[in-house]
Design an enzyme around this catalytic site. Structure first.
Site, PDB file in Angstrom:
ATOM      1  N   SER A 141     -29.558  -5.886  24.536  1.00  0.00           N
ATOM      2  CA  SER A 141     -29.102  -6.281  25.877  1.00  0.00           C
ATOM      3  C   SER A 141     -28.297  -5.126  26.451  1.00  0.00           C
ATOM      4  O   SER A 141     -27.677  -4.363  25.695  1.00  0.00           O
ATOM      5  CB  SER A 141     -28.209  -7.515  25.774  1.00  0.00           C
ATOM      6  OG  SER A 141     -27.548  -7.748  27.003  1.00  0.00           O
ATOM      7  N   TYR A 154     -21.073 -11.751  21.496  1.00  0.00           N
ATOM      8  CA  TYR A 154     -22.471 -11.506  21.887  1.00  0.00           C
ATOM      9  C   TYR A 154     -22.702 -10.015  22.136  1.00  0.00           C
ATOM     10  O   TYR A 154     -23.652  -9.416  21.613  1.00  0.00           O
ATOM     11  CB  TYR A 154     -22.820 -12.314  23.134  1.00  0.00           C
ATOM     12  CG  TYR A 154     -24.195 -11.999  23.680  1.00  0.00           C
ATOM     13  CD1 TYR A 154     -25.336 -12.451  23.016  1.00  0.00           C
ATOM     14  CD2 TYR A 154     -24.363 -11.221  24.825  1.00  0.00           C
ATOM     15  CE1 TYR A 154     -26.601 -12.153  23.491  1.00  0.00           C
ATOM     16  CE2 TYR A 154     -25.625 -10.917  25.314  1.00  0.00           C
ATOM     17  CZ  TYR A 154     -26.745 -11.382  24.641  1.00  0.00           C
ATOM     18  OH  TYR A 154     -28.007 -11.079  25.098  1.00  0.00           O
TER      19      TYR A 154
END
Ligand SMILES: NC(=O)c1ccc[n+]([C@@H]2O[C@H](COP(=O)([O-])OP(=O)(O)OC[C@H]3O[C@@H](n4cnc5c(N)ncnc54)[C@H](OP(=O)(O)O)[C@@H]3O)[C@@H](O)[C@H]2O)c1
Length: 262
Positions: A141, A154
């Site tokens: 990401s 995350y």
């Protein structure tokens, strides 16, 4: 690696980017192994894919990748299958301060985003190297480029994915293996609904940075075929990331002071 006639494993194939990888690969692949927890979704997808591509073989593996035992069972099973393309796509996030996070959900992020991805790579890479053919697409990401309060765990798991993938790529160079890291910004999938604590189940509004799921999957598969190390889909995200990735950590720390994270 050319993806025609490949045999691919796709984790997180029951939704979002993973499902789209399956749809785009189906006309070209020989075998697809679809992994996720929601069997009904996977069966639905298999029916759709085989109806459109009658020669395609689709295997379903109902696995909870936050369960280490199940992950290792899957890894062992896959070493006996002729897999030459691994798409480590399954991932979960959690939006909110780390101190108030559900401890189980914190662990789940590490288990799915980091541990499962690492175990599956370790299981499949040796055979790819021996056969001098193979590809690994790790879905990271853009959040992994920076420390990001509000999605601290995350973002850190995705920093691991990006770093790990680059290192594996370097180790495997000259072995006929492609390792690519896909670093999307916001994509319109179920991801934000699952990650958002307050509005779990509610669909967030698409913003300027959003890239369509079809484009994200296409960019990932194209990057594999072009043997690219890292790809950020979407021009706006590319520009924003080029600027932020160039900033020194001291400047990032100052910027982070002005953001509210709860
Ligand atoms: N959407 C975004 O904005 C965005 C941005 C950057 C990066 N990404 C990354 O892109 C990847 C795909 O996300 P997405 O946007 O497609 O999200 P999504 O629509 O929520 O799909 C997530 C997929 O992961 C699977 N999964 C989650 N937990 C699992 C578990 N414990 N065991 C097995 N499978 C599990 C889900 O299947 P089941 O629930 O059926 O198990 C689902 O198929 C993730 O790695 C994510 O971090 C997404």
């Amino acid at each position: 690696m050319k993806l025609d006639h490949c045999s691919a494993v796709i984790t997180g194939a029951s939704a979002g980017i993973g499902r789209e990888f399956a749809r785009q690969l189906a006309p070209r692949a020989k075998l697809l192994v679809l992994v996720a927890r929601r069997r009904d979704r996977l069966e639905q997808l298999r029916t759709e894919l085989v109806a459109r591509n009658p020669a395609l073989l689709v295997n379903i593996r109902e696995i909870d990748l936050s369960n280490l035992e199940q992950t290792m069972q899957l890894a062992a099973l896959l070493t006996n299958e002729p897999i030459d393309f691994l798409i480590n796509n399954a991932g979960v996030g959690d939006h909110g301060s780390f101190a108030t996070a559900d401890p189980i959900h914190v662990n789940e992020q590490v288990l799915v985003n980091v541990l499962a991805l690492t175990a599956l790579t370790r299981a499949l890479l040796p055979r790819m190297i021996a056969q001098k053919r193979g590809a690994i697409l790790n879905v990271s990401s853009s959040a992994g480029f920076l420390p990001l309060p509000g999605i601290a765990a995350y973002a850190a798991t995705k920093a691991y994915v990006t770093s790990f993938s680059e290192a594996i790529r370097a180790e495997a160079q000259g072995c006929g293996i492609t390792v690519t890291t896909l670093c999307p910004g916001p994509v319109d999938t179920e991801f934000a609904e699952v990650a958002n604590r307050e509005s779990r189940g509610k669909k967030p509004r698409a913003g300027l940075m959003h890239v369509a799921v079809e484009k994200v999957a296409q960019a990932g598969l194209r990057a594999i075929e072009q043997d690219k190390a890292l790809i950020i889909p979407g021009l706006a995200m590319k520009i924003v990331m080029a600027i932020t990735r160039g900033l020194p950590l001291s400047a990032i720390r100052v910027a982070l002071r002005f953001i509210s994270y709860n």
